[in-house]
Design a protein around this motif. Structure first.
Motif, PDB file in Angstrom:
ATOM      1  N   TRP A  41      -5.965  14.389  -8.488  1.00 57.92           N
ATOM      2  CA  TRP A  41      -5.883  13.310  -9.477  1.00 57.92           C
ATOM      3  C   TRP A  41      -4.845  12.273  -9.057  1.00 57.92           C
ATOM      4  CZ3 TRP A  41      -7.701  10.210 -12.758  1.00 57.92           C
ATOM      5  CH2 TRP A  41      -6.958   9.620 -13.776  1.00 57.92           C
ATOM      6  N   LEU A  42      -3.719  12.707  -8.508  1.00 60.48           N
ATOM      7  CA  LEU A  42      -2.703  11.769  -8.042  1.00 60.48           C
ATOM      8  C   LEU A  42      -3.216  10.929  -6.879  1.00 60.48           C
ATOM      9  CD1 LEU A  42       0.477  14.038  -8.226  1.00 60.48           C
ATOM     10  CD2 LEU A  42      -0.058  12.087  -9.684  1.00 60.48           C
ATOM     11  N   ALA A  43      -3.984  11.546  -5.989  1.00 63.10           N
ATOM     12  CA  ALA A  43      -4.569  10.794  -4.868  1.00 63.10           C
ATOM     13  C   ALA A  43      -5.560   9.754  -5.374  1.00 63.10           C
ATOM     14  CB  ALA A  43      -5.248  11.748  -3.897  1.00 63.10           C
ATOM     15  N   VAL A  44      -6.352  10.121  -6.379  1.00 62.70           N
ATOM     16  CA  VAL A  44      -7.316   9.182  -6.970  1.00 62.70           C
ATOM     17  C   VAL A  44      -6.578   8.019  -7.615  1.00 62.70           C
ATOM     18  CG1 VAL A  44      -8.956   8.910  -8.862  1.00 62.70           C
ATOM     19  CG2 VAL A  44      -9.191  10.817  -7.283  1.00 62.70           C
ATOM     20  N   LYS A  45      -5.514   8.317  -8.351  1.00 57.37           N
ATOM     21  CA  LYS A  45      -4.744   7.243  -8.985  1.00 57.37           C
ATOM     22  C   LYS A  45      -4.112   6.324  -7.945  1.00 57.37           C
ATOM     23  CE  LYS A  45      -2.041   9.506 -11.878  1.00 57.37           C
ATOM     24  NZ  LYS A  45      -1.047   9.644 -12.994  1.00 57.37           N
ATOM     25  N   SER A  46      -3.677   6.914  -6.840  1.00 50.21           N
ATOM     26  CA  SER A  46      -3.111   6.111  -5.760  1.00 50.21           C
ATOM     27  C   SER A  46      -4.170   5.177  -5.183  1.00 50.21           C
ATOM     28  CB  SER A  46      -2.551   7.020  -4.675  1.00 50.21           C
ATOM     29  OG  SER A  46      -2.034   6.271  -3.603  1.00 50.21           O
ATOM     30  N   ALA A  47      -5.398   5.674  -4.989  1.00 50.20           N
ATOM     31  CA  ALA A  47      -6.486   4.843  -4.464  1.00 50.20           C
ATOM     32  C   ALA A  47      -6.818   3.699  -5.414  1.00 50.20           C
ATOM     33  CB  ALA A  47      -7.721   5.707  -4.211  1.00 50.20           C
ATOM     34  N   LEU A  48      -6.861   3.989  -6.708  1.00 45.99           N
ATOM     35  CA  LEU A  48      -7.126   2.938  -7.700  1.00 45.99           C
ATOM     36  C   LEU A  48      -6.005   1.908  -7.706  1.00 45.99           C
ATOM     37  CD1 LEU A  48      -8.517   5.102 -10.648  1.00 45.99           C
ATOM     38  CD2 LEU A  48      -9.813   3.540  -9.176  1.00 45.99           C
ATOM     39  N   ASP A  49      -4.764   2.381  -7.519  1.00 48.21           N
ATOM     40  CA  ASP A  49      -3.617   1.479  -7.422  1.00 48.21           C
ATOM     41  C   ASP A  49      -3.752   0.593  -6.193  1.00 48.21           C
ATOM     42  OD1 ASP A  49      -1.225   0.263  -7.908  1.00 48.21           O
ATOM     43  OD2 ASP A  49       0.029   2.022  -7.549  1.00 48.21           O
ATOM     44  N   MET A  50      -4.220   1.156  -5.075  1.00 50.09           N
ATOM     45  CA  MET A  50      -4.440   0.365  -3.865  1.00 50.09           C
ATOM     46  C   MET A  50      -5.490  -0.711  -4.109  1.00 50.09           C
ATOM     47  SD  MET A  50      -4.441   3.155  -0.768  1.00 50.09           S
ATOM     48  CE  MET A  50      -2.937   3.960  -0.232  1.00 50.09           C
ATOM     49  N   ARG A  51      -6.549  -0.355  -4.831  1.00 53.98           N
ATOM     50  CA  ARG A  51      -7.605  -1.323  -5.151  1.00 53.98           C
ATOM     51  C   ARG A  51      -7.023  -2.499  -5.933  1.00 53.98           C
ATOM     52  NH1 ARG A  51     -12.413   0.997  -8.622  1.00 53.98           N
ATOM     53  NH2 ARG A  51     -13.255   1.707  -6.609  1.00 53.98           N
ATOM     54  N   TRP A  52      -6.175  -2.183  -6.935  1.00 54.37           N
ATOM     55  CA  TRP A  52      -5.569  -3.228  -7.761  1.00 54.37           C
ATOM     56  C   TRP A  52      -4.604  -4.076  -6.931  1.00 54.37           C
ATOM     57  CZ3 TRP A  52      -0.414  -4.023  -9.020  1.00 54.37           C
ATOM     58  CH2 TRP A  52      -0.169  -4.960 -10.031  1.00 54.37           C
ATOM     59  N   ARG A  53      -3.804  -3.427  -6.106  1.00 57.47           N
ATOM     60  CA  ARG A  53      -2.825  -4.147  -5.297  1.00 57.47           C
ATOM     61  C   ARG A  53      -3.501  -5.049  -4.263  1.00 57.47           C
ATOM     62  NH1 ARG A  53       2.505  -2.208  -5.185  1.00 57.47           N
ATOM     63  NH2 ARG A  53       2.882  -0.574  -6.725  1.00 57.47           N
ATOM     64  N   LEU A  54      -4.625  -4.576  -3.715  1.00 56.23           N
ATOM     65  CA  LEU A  54      -5.347  -5.395  -2.740  1.00 56.23           C
ATOM     66  C   LEU A  54      -5.864  -6.675  -3.393  1.00 56.23           C
ATOM     67  CD1 LEU A  54      -6.469  -5.616   0.161  1.00 56.23           C
ATOM     68  CD2 LEU A  54      -8.570  -4.564  -0.696  1.00 56.23           C
ATOM     69  N   ALA A  55      -6.351  -6.558  -4.632  1.00 55.66           N
ATOM     70  CA  ALA A  55      -6.839  -7.743  -5.345  1.00 55.66           C
ATOM     71  C   ALA A  55      -5.706  -8.749  -5.527  1.00 55.66           C
ATOM     72  CB  ALA A  55      -7.418  -7.337  -6.697  1.00 55.66           C
ATOM     73  N   ALA A  56      -4.516  -8.254  -5.896  1.00 57.03           N
ATOM     74  CA  ALA A  56      -3.361  -9.141  -6.064  1.00 57.03           C
ATOM     75  C   ALA A  56      -2.939  -9.735  -4.719  1.00 57.03           C
ATOM     76  CB  ALA A  56      -2.208  -8.367  -6.699  1.00 57.03           C
ATOM     77  N   PHE A  57      -3.005  -8.916  -3.660  1.00 57.30           N
ATOM     78  CA  PHE A  57      -2.644  -9.377  -2.314  1.00 57.30           C
ATOM     79  C   PHE A  57      -3.578 -10.485  -1.860  1.00 57.30           C
ATOM     80  CE2 PHE A  57      -2.655  -8.941   2.350  1.00 57.30           C
ATOM     81  CZ  PHE A  57      -1.293  -8.977   2.616  1.00 57.30           C
ATOM     82  N   ASN A  58      -4.863 -10.331  -2.181  1.00 62.04           N
ATOM     83  CA  ASN A  58      -5.853 -11.326  -1.759  1.00 62.04           C
ATOM     84  C   ASN A  58      -5.744 -12.626  -2.546  1.00 62.04           C
ATOM     85  OD1 ASN A  58      -7.213 -10.175   0.435  1.00 62.04           O
ATOM     86  ND2 ASN A  58      -8.494  -8.916  -0.906  1.00 62.04           N
ATOM     87  N   GLU A  59      -5.204 -12.563  -3.753  1.00 61.59           N
ATOM     88  CA  GLU A  59      -5.048 -13.794  -4.546  1.00 61.59           C
ATOM     89  C   GLU A  59      -4.162 -14.794  -3.813  1.00 61.59           C
ATOM     90  OE1 GLU A  59      -3.689 -13.082  -8.495  1.00 61.59           O
ATOM     91  OE2 GLU A  59      -5.483 -11.989  -9.102  1.00 61.59           O
ATOM     92  N   SER A  60      -3.059 -14.301  -3.255  1.00 62.37           N
ATOM     93  CA  SER A  60      -2.160 -15.188  -2.514  1.00 62.37           C
ATOM     94  C   SER A  60      -2.831 -15.714  -1.246  1.00 62.37           C
ATOM     95  CB  SER A  60      -0.863 -14.460  -2.163  1.00 62.37           C
ATOM     96  OG  SER A  60      -1.124 -13.357  -1.316  1.00 62.37           O
ATOM     97  N   ARG A  61      -3.693 -14.899  -0.629  1.00 62.36           N
ATOM     98  CA  ARG A  61      -4.391 -15.347   0.583  1.00 62.36           C
ATOM     99  C   ARG A  61      -5.417 -16.429   0.247  1.00 62.36           C
ATOM    100  NH1 ARG A  61      -3.522 -12.649   5.037  1.00 62.36           N
ATOM    101  NH2 ARG A  61      -5.539 -13.170   5.974  1.00 62.36           N
ATOM    102  N   MET A 111       0.814  -1.212   0.000  1.00 57.42           N
ATOM    103  CA  MET A 111       0.000   0.000   0.000  1.00 57.42           C
ATOM    104  C   MET A 111       0.858   1.278   0.000  1.00 57.42           C
ATOM    105  SD  MET A 111      -3.086  -0.855  -0.282  1.00 57.42           S
ATOM    106  CE  MET A 111      -3.547  -2.541  -0.640  1.00 57.42           C
ATOM    107  N   VAL A 112       1.981   1.236   0.696  1.00 59.10           N
ATOM    108  CA  VAL A 112       2.870   2.393   0.711  1.00 59.10           C
ATOM    109  C   VAL A 112       3.471   2.616  -0.674  1.00 59.10           C
ATOM    110  CG1 VAL A 112       5.061   3.269   1.634  1.00 59.10           C
ATOM    111  CG2 VAL A 112       3.370   2.281   3.175  1.00 59.10           C
ATOM    112  N   GLU A 113       3.740   1.529  -1.394  1.00 56.13           N
ATOM    113  CA  GLU A 113       4.218   1.668  -2.774  1.00 56.13           C
ATOM    114  C   GLU A 113       3.198   2.428  -3.613  1.00 56.13           C
ATOM    115  OE1 GLU A 113       5.710  -1.572  -5.059  1.00 56.13           O
ATOM    116  OE2 GLU A 113       6.720  -2.469  -3.336  1.00 56.13           O
ATOM    117  N   ALA A 114       1.918   2.148  -3.401  1.00 59.35           N
ATOM    118  CA  ALA A 114       0.876   2.844  -4.150  1.00 59.35           C
ATOM    119  C   ALA A 114       0.877   4.341  -3.851  1.00 59.35           C
ATOM    120  CB  ALA A 114      -0.493   2.236  -3.825  1.00 59.35           C
ATOM    121  N   VAL A 115       1.236   4.703  -2.640  1.00 59.07           N
ATOM    122  CA  VAL A 115       1.337   6.126  -2.272  1.00 59.07           C
ATOM    123  C   VAL A 115       2.553   6.755  -2.945  1.00 59.07           C
ATOM    124  CG1 VAL A 115       1.690   7.746  -0.378  1.00 59.07           C
ATOM    125  CG2 VAL A 115       0.135   5.810  -0.084  1.00 59.07           C
ATOM    126  N   PHE A 116       3.713   6.105  -2.779  1.00 62.21           N
ATOM    127  CA  PHE A 116       4.957   6.667  -3.315  1.00 62.21           C
ATOM    128  C   PHE A 116       4.945   6.731  -4.836  1.00 62.21           C
ATOM    129  CE2 PHE A 116       7.413   5.177   0.681  1.00 62.21           C
ATOM    130  CZ  PHE A 116       7.049   6.342   1.330  1.00 62.21           C
TER     131      PHE A 116
END
Length: 693
Positions: free
Chosen positions: A502-522, A467-472
């Motif tokens: 717009w950057l904050a919105v893109k970060s949130a969308l990136d978090m959404r995508w990363r969470l989906a990938a994170f949950n795949e392993s779970r 999630m921090v990567e999505a922010v940075f």
């Protein structure tokens, strides 16, 4: 003997003469065929040597040497046209044949200049009878020029690039047949010269790129599409421990040989390098990972004997001396084993003999620890196709040591800013327009109640890592962690070139995508899924270092911060993962696809605010069902605000049929039914007051 020839003799001679003519024609044809064959062989020999060398000087000499032999001329010269200087130039040997002398003449003078200017060939049987011929060279050298064949040389695009000049044919003058053959020869010569010039340009460009690469202070490694190392600069060798300023050429060649064509992650052991580079090569994505740890070892082999014996159980660890100048001394890169970090593998290579071990103990190597900022970028061609990867490592080891000292009284985030801008810049409070993002794990207590303390810490660390990567990645600043929540700021402490909302919105969308990938392993590990809520709002805040003398944090405070935190909580009420305030929506409305959820008054605030569910970017493809659903919901909201609750019910019920589990629809259905039975007061404005944080 005194008998005269008669008519019969005449006829016999006629028949014989016809036969002689056929024989002569055949001989002439055979001569021409043999000549053509010799010419073709000469051309083949010249072009074969050119392909092997691709050197312009060698090309000039080889081409004209073959032309001279082919045409049986005494001398031959190939002049190249320089458009930059307007000259014809060539290189010839001196009288002794020991030195190459450059010759330059104006491109519009003399025999060669005429051909270069007009593009037409010249076949001069008597040079001294032609006014364009300059006899001064003959006077100076004592050479007698009799005849000249001078012809243009064109490249594949029909552009004149040079002139060939043959002087003094061995017997007679140059013929039209010679012209035709030299025309064919010049076509091949033009192609060879063009290739040589292109190759020379490539070499110049390659050296230019190499010089740039070596001049960079950051470690730079380029890879092919499989992730194998193509080039590596001195800064990268130094980062891996190679003492580039002390080693000789043999040591350098050893390092380059051992590292080139290796998978970069095999010799640069950084945790996320392999996955990020593969993603960059596959999708063209750029990655930036700050403060990545790099640990390698450097082994100094003082001699072949010591190196061989250093693997035996009875040997003593060699004495390490990075500045040793022993003639048999070699420096070896050693990579720690992932499962046994106290054991190092030279060059991370598997031994040829599976029964032999080349492993080194940590006592035998000098351990090198680096802290780096890792950047992974795709290398693309002009068409935008990925053709390789670029790994850039910024060594921040010294900076990190400074920050470690500063961490005693500053947080890591503030320490970075102090190093970059100076302490005074951040100590003063400032008002700034920013966008704040709050993210929180839903049902955290239920999720972790059956986990041990170590498992909870491990889960949070892995979750926050991505999630921090999505922010940075979208130029955000991580403000703080609050339990299982994080707060990020976009637009402070440094202003952003792009729209902070717009950057904050893109970060949130990136978090959404990363969470989906994170949950795949779970899912694969039969672990419960993680769900999050994200609230985003924009507005004016006060930023600066806030706290006591013993502990200070760089942070932002203001209504925008409070509202984004409230909106994160509101996501639970409406069953959405990302909610924007109207302030953020208005700053980037043309770039996003949303659903206007409601107009609410959050707890502790009297000013109502419209809220929006973030669906995606403006180019998000919506199917027909989703479009109808959004249309019904919007119509329901419109009639609801206008107090037409019966009609609103109809629209919301139609939306409910399309998405039966949509929480926002269910909420509005309940409200509309309640207001039909218990109409709101006249001053009702459609705003819903939230009773909980």
């Amino acid at each position: 003997g005194g008998v005269a020839f008669d008519s019969e003799d005449e006829q016999r001679f006629r028949d014989f003469a016809a036969s002689i003519g056929i024989i002569l024609e055949t001989c002439q044809s055979l001569y021409m065929a043999a000549r053509n064959q010799r010419g073709a062989a000469a051309l083949l020999k010249a072009t074969q040597s050119l392909v092997q060398s691709l050197d312009l000087e060698a090309t000039l000499q080889s081409v004209m040497d073959q032309a001279r032999k082919l045409m049986k001329a005494d001398r031959s010269t190939l002049f190249m046209l320089s458009k930059e200087t307007g000259e014809l130039w060539t290189q010839v040997l001196n009288k002794e044949g020991t030195e190459v002398i450059p010759i330059r003449i104006p491109a519009n003078r003399g025999i060669a200049g005429y051909v270069a200017s007009t593009g037409k060939p010249l076949n001069i049987p008597d040079a001294y009878q032609d006014p364009r011929f300059d006899p001064n060279a003959d006077k100076q050298t004592g050479y007698k020029t009799r005849n000249i064949l001078c012809m243009p040389v064109f490249n594949s695009g029909g552009e004149l690039i040079g002139v060939t000049q043959l002087i003094n044919k061995e017997k007679g003058s140059f013929t039209s047949s010679d012209e035709e053959f030299m025309k064919a020869f010049n076509i091949q010569a033009g192609m060879a010269l063009e290739n040589a010039k292109l190759f020379e340009s490539v070499l110049v460009e390659k050296q230019y790129q190499k010089d740039i690469l070596q001049s960079l202070s950051d470690a730079v490694i380029s890879t092919d599409m499989q992730g194998r190392i193509v080039t590596i600069n001195d800064a990268a060798l130094a980062l891996l421990g190679c003492p580039v300023k002390q080693i000789d050429s043999k040591n350098r060649e050893l390092w380059e040989y051992k590292l080139t064509n290796r998978y970069v992650w095999d010799v640069v052991p950084i945790e996320h390098l392999q996955s990020r580079l593969k993603d960059s090569l596959t999708t063209g994505t750029k990655h930036y990972l700050p403060e990545q740890s790099l640990i390698v070892g450097l082994f100094n082999s003082h001699s072949k004997f010591n190196w061989e014996n250093s693997h035996s159980s009875s040997s003593h660890p060699p004495n390490f001396s990075p500045h040793s100048q022993h003639e048999d001394s070699f420096y070896i890169l050693a990579i720690p084993k992932p499962d046994h970090p106290e054991v190092y593998v030279p060059w991370n290579e598997t031994p040829w003999d599976s029964n032999a071990s080349t492993d080194l103990s940590q006592e035998q190597v000098k351990k090198i620890e680096r802290s780096t900022n890792l950047t992974v970028n795709p290398l693309t061609n002009p068409e935008g196709t990925v053709r390789g990867g670029l790994v850039v490592l910024e060594d921040i080891s010294q900076e990190k040591r400074l920050k470690t000292t500063m961490y005693r009284y500053l947080t890591p985030g503030v320490a970075e800013q102090v190093l970059a801008l100076g302490e005074d810049t951040l100590m003063q409070g400032r008002k700034e327009e920013v966008t704040i993002l709050f993210s929180d794990i839903r049902g955290y207590t239920t999720l972790t109640e059956n986990l041990g303390a170590a498992e909870v810490v491990s889960l949070l660390n892995k979750y926050f890592e991505t999630m921090v990567e999505a922010v940075f990645n979208h130029e955000g600043t991580l403000d703080k962690f609050i339990g299982d929540a994080l707060m990020a700021v976009f637009g402070a402490p440094l202003p952003l070139k792009e729209n902070h909302a717009w950057l904050a919105v893109k970060s949130a969308l990136d978090m959404r995508w990363r969470l989906a990938a994170f949950n795949e392993s779970r899912i694969m590990n039969n672990q419960p899924l993680i769900h999050i809520g994200i609230g985003i709002s924009s507005g004016e805040v006060v930023s600066g270092n806030i706290g006591s003398h013993k502990r200070m944090d760089y942070t932002v405070i203001g209504d925008g911060v409070n509202l984004s935190a409230r909106l994160e909580g509101v996501t639970k009420e409406y069953g959405c993962d990302i909610i924007l305030s109207e302030y953020t929506y208005n700053l980037c409305r043309d770039r996003i696809c949303v659903r206007e959820l409601d107009k609410i008054r959050v707890k502790g605030k009297s000013q109502p605010v419209s809220i929006y569910e973030l669906i995606g970017t403006a180019d998000t493809g919506l199917n027909d069902t989703m479009k109808r659903f959004l249309s019904f919901y919007e119509a329901g909201r419109h009639t609801y605000i206008n107090r037409d609750f019966q009609k609103a019910l109809t629209y919301f019920e139609q939306a409910h049929q399309l998405k039966p589990t949509d929480q926002a629809v269910l909420t509005h259905l309940n409200r509309a039914k309640n207001y039909l039975d218990n109409p709101p007061p006249d001053f009702w404005d459609g705003v819903h007051t939230m009773l909980r944080k």
